[in-house]
Write a protein that holds these residues in place. Structure first.
Motif, PDB file in Angstrom:
ATOM      1  N   SER B   9       0.833  -1.203   0.000  1.00  0.00           N
ATOM      2  CA  SER B   9       0.000   0.000   0.000  1.00  0.00           C
ATOM      3  C   SER B   9       0.867   1.252   0.000  1.00  0.00           C
ATOM      4  N   LEU B  10       2.030   1.204   0.664  1.00  0.00           N
ATOM      5  CA  LEU B  10       2.927   2.363   0.642  1.00  0.00           C
ATOM      6  C   LEU B  10       3.493   2.590  -0.756  1.00  0.00           C
ATOM      7  N   THR B  11       3.845   1.473  -1.426  1.00  0.00           N
ATOM      8  CA  THR B  11       4.391   1.609  -2.779  1.00  0.00           C
ATOM      9  C   THR B  11       3.377   2.275  -3.694  1.00  0.00           C
ATOM     10  N   VAL B  12       2.114   1.868  -3.552  1.00  0.00           N
ATOM     11  CA  VAL B  12       1.080   2.463  -4.400  1.00  0.00           C
ATOM     12  C   VAL B  12       0.999   3.960  -4.136  1.00  0.00           C
ATOM     13  N   ILE B  13       0.977   4.344  -2.864  1.00  0.00           N
ATOM     14  CA  ILE B  13       0.761   5.756  -2.571  1.00  0.00           C
ATOM     15  C   ILE B  13       1.980   6.592  -2.973  1.00  0.00           C
ATOM     16  N   PHE B  14       3.185   5.996  -2.943  1.00  0.00           N
ATOM     17  CA  PHE B  14       4.361   6.747  -3.404  1.00  0.00           C
ATOM     18  C   PHE B  14       4.455   6.752  -4.937  1.00  0.00           C
ATOM     19  N   ALA B  15       3.876   5.727  -5.561  1.00  0.00           N
ATOM     20  CA  ALA B  15       3.927   5.674  -7.023  1.00  0.00           C
ATOM     21  C   ALA B  15       2.990   6.700  -7.640  1.00  0.00           C
ATOM     22  N   VAL B  16       1.924   7.066  -6.912  1.00  0.00           N
ATOM     23  CA  VAL B  16       0.924   7.978  -7.483  1.00  0.00           C
ATOM     24  C   VAL B  16       1.537   9.314  -7.921  1.00  0.00           C
ATOM     25  N   PRO B  17       2.255  10.037  -7.036  1.00  0.00           N
ATOM     26  CA  PRO B  17       2.843  11.297  -7.519  1.00  0.00           C
ATOM     27  C   PRO B  17       3.841  11.085  -8.655  1.00  0.00           C
ATOM     28  N   LEU B  18       4.656  10.018  -8.565  1.00  0.00           N
ATOM     29  CA  LEU B  18       5.638   9.773  -9.629  1.00  0.00           C
ATOM     30  C   LEU B  18       4.939   9.547 -10.951  1.00  0.00           C
ATOM     31  N   ALA B  64     -16.820  17.789   7.576  1.00  0.00           N
ATOM     32  CA  ALA B  64     -18.200  17.442   7.243  1.00  0.00           C
ATOM     33  C   ALA B  64     -18.278  16.716   5.899  1.00  0.00           C
ATOM     34  N   HIS B  65     -17.573  17.214   4.881  1.00  0.00           N
ATOM     35  CA  HIS B  65     -17.597  16.571   3.560  1.00  0.00           C
ATOM     36  C   HIS B  65     -16.167  16.271   3.122  1.00  0.00           C
ATOM     37  N   PRO B  66     -15.525  15.286   3.749  1.00  0.00           N
ATOM     38  CA  PRO B  66     -14.081  15.110   3.500  1.00  0.00           C
ATOM     39  C   PRO B  66     -13.726  14.888   2.034  1.00  0.00           C
ATOM     40  N   GLN B  67     -14.424  13.992   1.336  1.00  0.00           N
ATOM     41  CA  GLN B  67     -13.978  13.660  -0.026  1.00  0.00           C
ATOM     42  C   GLN B  67     -14.288  14.773  -1.019  1.00  0.00           C
ATOM     43  N   LEU B  68     -15.379  15.509  -0.768  1.00  0.00           N
ATOM     44  CA  LEU B  68     -15.674  16.649  -1.629  1.00  0.00           C
ATOM     45  C   LEU B  68     -14.586  17.713  -1.453  1.00  0.00           C
ATOM     46  N   ALA B  69     -14.199  17.958  -0.203  1.00  0.00           N
ATOM     47  CA  ALA B  69     -13.144  18.934   0.079  1.00  0.00           C
ATOM     48  C   ALA B  69     -11.847  18.508  -0.587  1.00  0.00           C
ATOM     49  N   MET B  70     -11.557  17.202  -0.498  1.00  0.00           N
ATOM     50  CA  MET B  70     -10.330  16.678  -1.087  1.00  0.00           C
ATOM     51  C   MET B  70     -10.351  16.875  -2.601  1.00  0.00           C
ATOM     52  N   PHE B  71     -11.514  16.607  -3.202  1.00  0.00           N
ATOM     53  CA  PHE B  71     -11.628  16.756  -4.654  1.00  0.00           C
ATOM     54  C   PHE B  71     -11.381  18.211  -5.061  1.00  0.00           C
ATOM     55  N   LEU B  72     -11.933  19.140  -4.287  1.00  0.00           N
ATOM     56  CA  LEU B  72     -11.724  20.558  -4.591  1.00  0.00           C
ATOM     57  C   LEU B  72     -10.249  20.927  -4.455  1.00  0.00           C
ATOM     58  N   ALA B  73      -9.585  20.352  -3.438  1.00  0.00           N
ATOM     59  CA  ALA B  73      -8.160  20.645  -3.248  1.00  0.00           C
ATOM     60  C   ALA B  73      -7.347  20.145  -4.435  1.00  0.00           C
ATOM     61  N   VAL B  74      -7.700  18.945  -4.926  1.00  0.00           N
ATOM     62  CA  VAL B  74      -7.006  18.401  -6.097  1.00  0.00           C
ATOM     63  C   VAL B  74      -7.207  19.322  -7.295  1.00  0.00           C
ATOM     64  N   GLN B 159      -5.075   5.056   1.981  1.00  0.00           N
ATOM     65  CA  GLN B 159      -5.908   5.200   0.789  1.00  0.00           C
ATOM     66  C   GLN B 159      -6.454   6.620   0.695  1.00  0.00           C
ATOM     67  N   TYR B 160      -6.184   7.245  -0.414  1.00  0.00           N
ATOM     68  CA  TYR B 160      -6.650   8.620  -0.591  1.00  0.00           C
ATOM     69  C   TYR B 160      -7.286   8.761  -1.949  1.00  0.00           C
ATOM     70  N   LEU B 161      -8.066   9.826  -2.097  1.00  0.00           N
ATOM     71  CA  LEU B 161      -8.766  10.087  -3.350  1.00  0.00           C
ATOM     72  C   LEU B 161      -7.787  10.194  -4.521  1.00  0.00           C
ATOM     73  N   ILE B 227       0.672  14.131   0.444  1.00  0.00           N
ATOM     74  CA  ILE B 227      -0.168  13.128   1.095  1.00  0.00           C
ATOM     75  C   ILE B 227       0.626  11.852   1.345  1.00  0.00           C
ATOM     76  N   ALA B 228       1.457  11.465   0.371  1.00  0.00           N
ATOM     77  CA  ALA B 228       2.229  10.234   0.518  1.00  0.00           C
ATOM     78  C   ALA B 228       3.221  10.340   1.663  1.00  0.00           C
ATOM     79  N   VAL B 229       3.883  11.488   1.777  1.00  0.00           N
ATOM     80  CA  VAL B 229       4.884  11.652   2.827  1.00  0.00           C
ATOM     81  C   VAL B 229       4.211  11.781   4.183  1.00  0.00           C
ATOM     82  N   GLY B 230       3.099  12.505   4.212  1.00  0.00           N
ATOM     83  CA  GLY B 230       2.257  12.474   5.397  1.00  0.00           C
ATOM     84  C   GLY B 230       2.653  13.366   6.547  1.00  0.00           C
ATOM     85  N   SER B 231       3.768  14.088   6.441  1.00  0.00           N
ATOM     86  CA  SER B 231       4.179  14.903   7.586  1.00  0.00           C
ATOM     87  C   SER B 231       3.958  16.385   7.317  1.00  0.00           C
TER      88      SER B 231
END
Lengths: 363, 328
Positions: B9-18, B64-74, B159-161, B227-231
């Protein structure tokens, strides 16, 4: 006469870049904090001349900047973009400090070692480009990171290099040279008396200027320099003329690496700063890029552009805490951005100059 | 087994930005512009995305609307990346500037700008923008019971949007590149712009499109990196933009190869970051600071891989050369 004109055009376009960069910085300060913007800009532009200590600091920082600028500029002349000055600088610093603390050598021997270290790190981008046709930009960037982690790894496994070994401080930095080996500190040559006992000043600026003149001689007065520049202008044509392009690429990167490495040596052998184990790449090498671009990669011009960049950097750190010293990097980036289309500005300036020439003839 | 699930799961999340950023580089280079500014575009995308998430967190809209907020941030990260990439496009296409130097200018600008803005917004010395925790997709998001078996860890621990968005954008990239008229024209501009122009393609427009799409992807990639680095975001994306360039070269400028190489690089990155907690790795007992050794690994592997792949590279032929209508 024509060559003089070209140089004039180059200088005018650099001055315009600087002016626009400073203006952009001022606008940014105005947006961030209108009340203090004027004062901040004033601090940035006057600090280096405000007292002898800061004036000395300007020279102290200008010396390694000049070396990195020469390194980037030298590679530019051969048609290579040496974005790896930072890694070469880091390795050079390590070699110098290892000579000073580990081998207890005098300062000049340590400086020679720093050249060797930088040169070794410069071989890689050159060789990879010449043998495997890997873009030197990618190689240099990768070796910046490899160099940084390698130095961290080596220092962590050499306890005698660290300041904790001398009973002062922690394991995250190298030993102070005043404790470990005072003979490795670059001499002040009596300059500290002129500069009001500034702790920053030493003869490093003279060393750097001497190297700049040497580079100018090599590039402009020798066959070797001519061949390097020919490769930069047109690799295929120079190969057709019997110049070994691959050999020149590697040699040029070795020299560029040695120059950056010497910069690292000069900076850390001043005795005022200890090498701290880093988590991100040292910025000094990247600052060599604007230094070289502002000077059109001309070695003598690099002396002045290094002094300028050092000048606003000294002012930038004095701007804290009202403004982040990173404001300086924004100004520098604007200057580089303008330098990227220098060709266009130069054509415009040259046309302008030509017009005024014609007018004079008519009159 | 839970270690393996973690690594996957970590490999997937680090592969996403790359993956996202390398695809971005691919668009730009196929149009004929070398995008060295990917790193800087990532920083700008991450900066804007993180600030939006922060303000959603403070206003209460986010929890209140986490995934909608995340989508807007993206979305904001993508748009800011596009706008920032215009600077490169303008210099490289209209002014025929040196693309490497222009890219370097943007790379120096972006982190400095991010630090100055972060200071201005958060106060002096507050250089890190914290990422809220509610953006994570958990089993609760789908109304399921919380478990921690092998598959639960693999799918839901990190797991993230952005992961789903990356999948969609990857498929879109492949379709766009190879199944549409636009993709063919874009590639023509990177191979032989004069020929493309002669059949009525506007090379300048296509190159603008290439650079702007790369800005779109790199902006999202910047947020995905944070998001992948998380800090939290501290004005840097740790050289990921350059790594993505290497991924793109290793992937031979083709979407599926890029996907594969992104996963290989991500795996090495995960090994570098979590070497001490992975049991079957050599520990080098006598050595201090082994993590530095592992952190060098992705870069060394990059170099070795480039040596073997550069000989038969399929780089667009006209990349890096400003297009001049008058030249032959």
């Amino acid at each position: 006469m024509k060559k003089n004109n070209q140089m004039l055009v180059g200088i005018i376009s650099s001055v315009i870049s600087i002016a626009v960069g400073l203006l952009f910085g001022f606008i940014l300060l105005l947006i961030l904090n209108p009340a203090k913007a004027g004062m901040g800009m004033g601090t940035m532009l006057t600090t280096a001349f405000s007292n002898m200590d800061q004036f000395g600091k300007m020279f102290y920082q200008a010396a390694p900047l000049l070396m990195c600028g020469l390194s980037v500029g030298f590679a530019f002349k051969t048609g290579l973009f040496n974005i790896g000055a930072s890694g070469q600088y880091t390795i050079g610093a390590f070699f110098a400090l290892f000579g000073a603390i580990g081998l207890q050598l005098p300062w000049w021997a340590c400086l020679l070692l720093s050249c060797v270290g930088g040169a070794i790190w410069g071989i890689f981008p050159g060789l990879f480009k010449a043998l495997f046709n890997v873009n030197e930009v990618i190689t240099s960037i990768m070796f910046n990171w490899i160099g940084m982690y390698l130095v961290n790894l080596l220092l962590a496994n050499m306890p005698f290099m660290l300041s904790a070994y001398y009973g002062v401080g922690t394991t995250d930095r190298t030993a102070a040279l005043s404790d470990a080996n005072p003979s490795a500190i670059i001499p002040t040559g009596g300059l500290n008396h002129i500069f009001g006992n500034s702790s920053w000043i030493n003869i490093s600026m003279f060393i750097a200027v001497a190297v700049a003149i040497l580079m100018w001689v090599i590039l402009d007065k020798t066959i070797f320099g001519y061949e390097l520049k020919a490769c930069g202008f047109n690799k295929e044509a120079s190969r057709y003329a019997g110049i070994n392009a691959n050999r020149n690429i590697v040699l040029s990167m070795i020299i560029a690496g040695a120059l950056s490495g010497l910069g690292g040596g000069i900076y850390y052998l001043a005795g005022t700063i200890q090498y701290v184990l880093e988590k991100s790449i040292l910025s000094m090498g990247f600052d060599g890029i604007p230094v070289a671009l502002l000077a059109n990669s001309h070695p003598i011009g690099t002396i002045f552009s290094a002094l300028f960049i050092s000048y606003i950097k000294v002012g930038g750190s004095a701007m804290q805490p009202n403004f982040s010293s990173e404001t300086i990097n924004i100004i520098i980036s604007v200057i580089i951005y303008l330098a990227a289309f220098a060709l266009l500005t130069k054509i415009i300036i040259a046309k302008f100059l030509q017009k005024s020439d014609k007018k004079e003839v008519k009159a | 087994m839970s270690v393996l699930a973690n690594i996957i799961s970590l490999t997937v999340i680090f592969a996403v930005p790359l993956l996202l950023v390398a695809l971005g580089g691919m668009y730009s280079e196929h149009s004929g512009v070398i995008n060295l500014a990917l790193e800087g575009i990532m920083v700008i995308g991450a900066l804007c995305g993180c600030f939006l998430l922060r303000s959603f967190d403070l206003s209460g809209f986010g929890p209140a609307h986490p995934q909608l907020a995340m989508f807007l941030a993206v979305l904001v990260a993508a748009v800011s990346g596009m706008i920032f990439s215009l600077l490169l496009a303008f210099a490289a296409i209209n002014l025929k500037a040196d693309q490497t130097i222009g890219g370097t200018a943007l790379n120096i600008f972006a982190p400095a700008f991010a630090i100055v803005i972060t200071w201005a917004v958060q106060g002096q010395g507050q250089t890190t923008i914290q990422i809220p925790t509610w953006i994570r997709i958990t089993q609760e998001t789908f109304g399921m019971e919380k478990t921690d078996g092998f598959f639960a860890t693999m799918f839901f621990k990190y797991q993230y949007l952005t992961t789903f968005i990356a999948v969609v954008l990857f498929i879109a990239a492949w379709l766009l590149m190879y199944k549409t008229r636009f993709g063919l024209r874009l590639r023509a501009c990177g191979e032989h712009p004069q020929a493309a122009d002669s059949v009525g393609i506007n090379v300048y427009q296509m190159r603008y499109a290439g650079v702007i799409i790369s800005g779109f992807l790199a902006g999202i990639g910047g947020l995905a990196y944070v998001i992948a680095v998380g800090s939290g975001f501290s004005s840097s994306v740790g050289g990921y933009g350059f790594l993505a360039l290497a991924v793109m070269i290793f992937g031979n400028w083709k979407p599926f190869n890029i996907l594969g190489s992104a996963f290989i690089f991500a795996l090495f990155k995960v090994i570098a970051a979590y070497n001490s907690s992975i049991p079957f790795l050599p520990k080098f007992e006598g050595l201090k600071d082994q993590s530095s050794l592992y952190q060098m690994l992705p870069y060394i592997v990059t170099m070795i891989v480039l040596v073997f792949t550069s000989k038969n590279s399929k780089a667009p032929k006209a990349e890096g050369i400003p297009y001049d209508k008058g030249s032959r």
